[in-house]
Design an enzyme around this catalytic site. Structure first.
Site, PDB file in Angstrom:
ATOM      1  N   ASP A   1       0.852  -1.188   0.000  1.00  0.00           N
ATOM      2  CA  ASP A   1       0.000   0.000   0.000  1.00  0.00           C
ATOM      3  C   ASP A   1       0.888   1.238   0.000  1.00  0.00           C
ATOM      4  OD1 ASP A   1      -3.033   0.783   0.610  1.00  0.00           O
ATOM      5  OD2 ASP A   1      -1.736   2.155   1.703  1.00  0.00           O
ATOM      6  N   ILE A   2       0.563   2.231  -0.844  1.00  0.00           N
ATOM      7  CA  ILE A   2       1.322   3.483  -0.872  1.00  0.00           C
ATOM      8  C   ILE A   2       1.001   4.296   0.378  1.00  0.00           C
ATOM      9  CG2 ILE A   2       1.770   5.620  -2.137  1.00  0.00           C
ATOM     10  CD1 ILE A   2       0.898   4.208  -4.680  1.00  0.00           C
TER      11      ILE A   2
ATOM     12  N   GLU B   1      -4.777   2.317  -4.242  1.00  0.00           N
ATOM     13  CA  GLU B   1      -3.317   2.394  -4.153  1.00  0.00           C
ATOM     14  C   GLU B   1      -2.721   1.095  -3.629  1.00  0.00           C
ATOM     15  OE1 GLU B   1      -4.847   4.335  -0.274  1.00  0.00           O
ATOM     16  OE2 GLU B   1      -5.521   3.996  -2.315  1.00  0.00           O
TER      17      GLU B   1
END
Length: 327
Positions: free
Chosen positions: A203-204, A246
């Protein structure tokens, strides 16, 4: 074929991805006045008019390839006397015995006026397609006159649609559907041949702030650049996919716990050290390695729980699900 299915109150047939009839019940044979040996092994379009062949290629094939099912499609077959037999068609595409099979059920249409209205609407839509571009119009005209020649070209179009159905358009990575199919495949290999694999869920960090500060176009650019970076790092045997938003997922083939942590750290560090210009981009990663008691859902849940631990533990870090159990 079992007698209940053979004499069911609706017609049934199954075809291969290329349209070859693999099974048909007696109810459908009675509907269209055919014998079983007339249809088995033949192409389904052998019992269609030219117009319905075009309709089948224009709507049924692309839709079943993209979405895996077709519901309540108005259609017509040709009986032995070359008369139209209007039906309502439902279909579903599924994997059976190692190949994709399309199973269909049909019910004869009793309300002819409503059916004719639908046919008229379909013809109108076809006319709109004719007018869309000269190339499309010429192609459809050739389909009427040279159907046999164009059959192979249309099969290639269907293959391209299948590719599109497994690809995330924004990043060019494989999409969630493809990932789920590969997860099932790797789980099967694990149970049959003990081929170990691991899963990374990535996950960003603070991605919402990137969108809020710089706008969604920049957010999309970051997603695309990250996808390119992930592909450049990954091995050929691994599956890199965008799971949604994301969040990215990576299936690491033939990979145990220690190697999974090492690979995940390589992803994390290279993302953190990459040149992102004025944007600061890092990722948090959760990892899980398959065990005998695991299902597709449980492996993903363990990796997702590990991702949550990475997020709450300060972000820009890797956590393996096994470490959560040992605490």
């Amino acid at each position: 074929m079992d007698i209940q299915l053979d004499t069911a109150p609706c017609g049934y047939f199954s075809i291969s991805d290329s349209g070859v009839i693999m099974s048909v019940n007696q109810t459908l044979l009675d509907m269209i006045g055919r014998e079983r040996d007339e249809l088995m092994g033949k192409h389904i379009e052998s019992v269609m008019s030219v117009t319905n062949k075009v309709f089948f290629h224009t709507y049924f094939y692309p839709y079943i390839q993209l979405y895996g099912h077709v519901d309540e499609m108005y259609f017509s077959f040709r009986n032995r006397e070359q008369e139209d037999v209007p039906v309502l068609l439902n279909g579903v595409r599924q994997m059976r015995d190692g190949q994709h099979i399309v199973d269909c059920v049909v019910v004869i249409m009793r309300k002819r006026i409503e059916h004719e209205k639908d046919i008229l609407n379909t013809k109108t839509k076809l006319q709109e397609l004719y007018q869309a571009t000269q190339e499309a119009n010429q192609e459809l005209e050739r389909l009427h006159e040279e159907y046999k020649i164009k059959e192979q070209a249309l099969i290639k179009v269907n293959e391209q649609l299948e590719l599109m159905a497994s690809t995330d358009l924004l990043t060019g990575l494989k999409n969630r559907r493809f990932f789920q199919e590969k997860m099932a495949h790797h789980l099967s290999l694990y149970h049959e041949e003990q081929r170990e694999f691991s899963l990374l869920v990535m996950d960003i960090d603070h991605f919402k702030s990137i969108n809020d500060t710089y706008g969604h176009p920049i957010g999309d650019l970051v997603l695309g650049n990250l996808a390119t970076l992930l592909l450049s790092i990954s091995r050929e045997v691994d599956v890199v996919a965008r799971y949604g938003g994301e969040e990215f997922v990576i299936i690491l083939a033939n990979c145990g716990e220690e190697q999974a942590i090492s690979i995940a750290e390589r992803y994390r560090s290279q993302v953190a050290s990459a040149d992102w210009g004025e944007y600061h981009v890092t990722v948090s990663i959760g990892a899980a390695t398959i065990s005998a008691a695991d299902t597709e859902l449980s492996v993903f849940q363990k990796a997702d729980d590990a991702l949550y631990a990475s997020k709450t533990g300060g972000r820009n870090r890797v956590t393996h699900a096994a470490s959560l159990v040992r605490r």
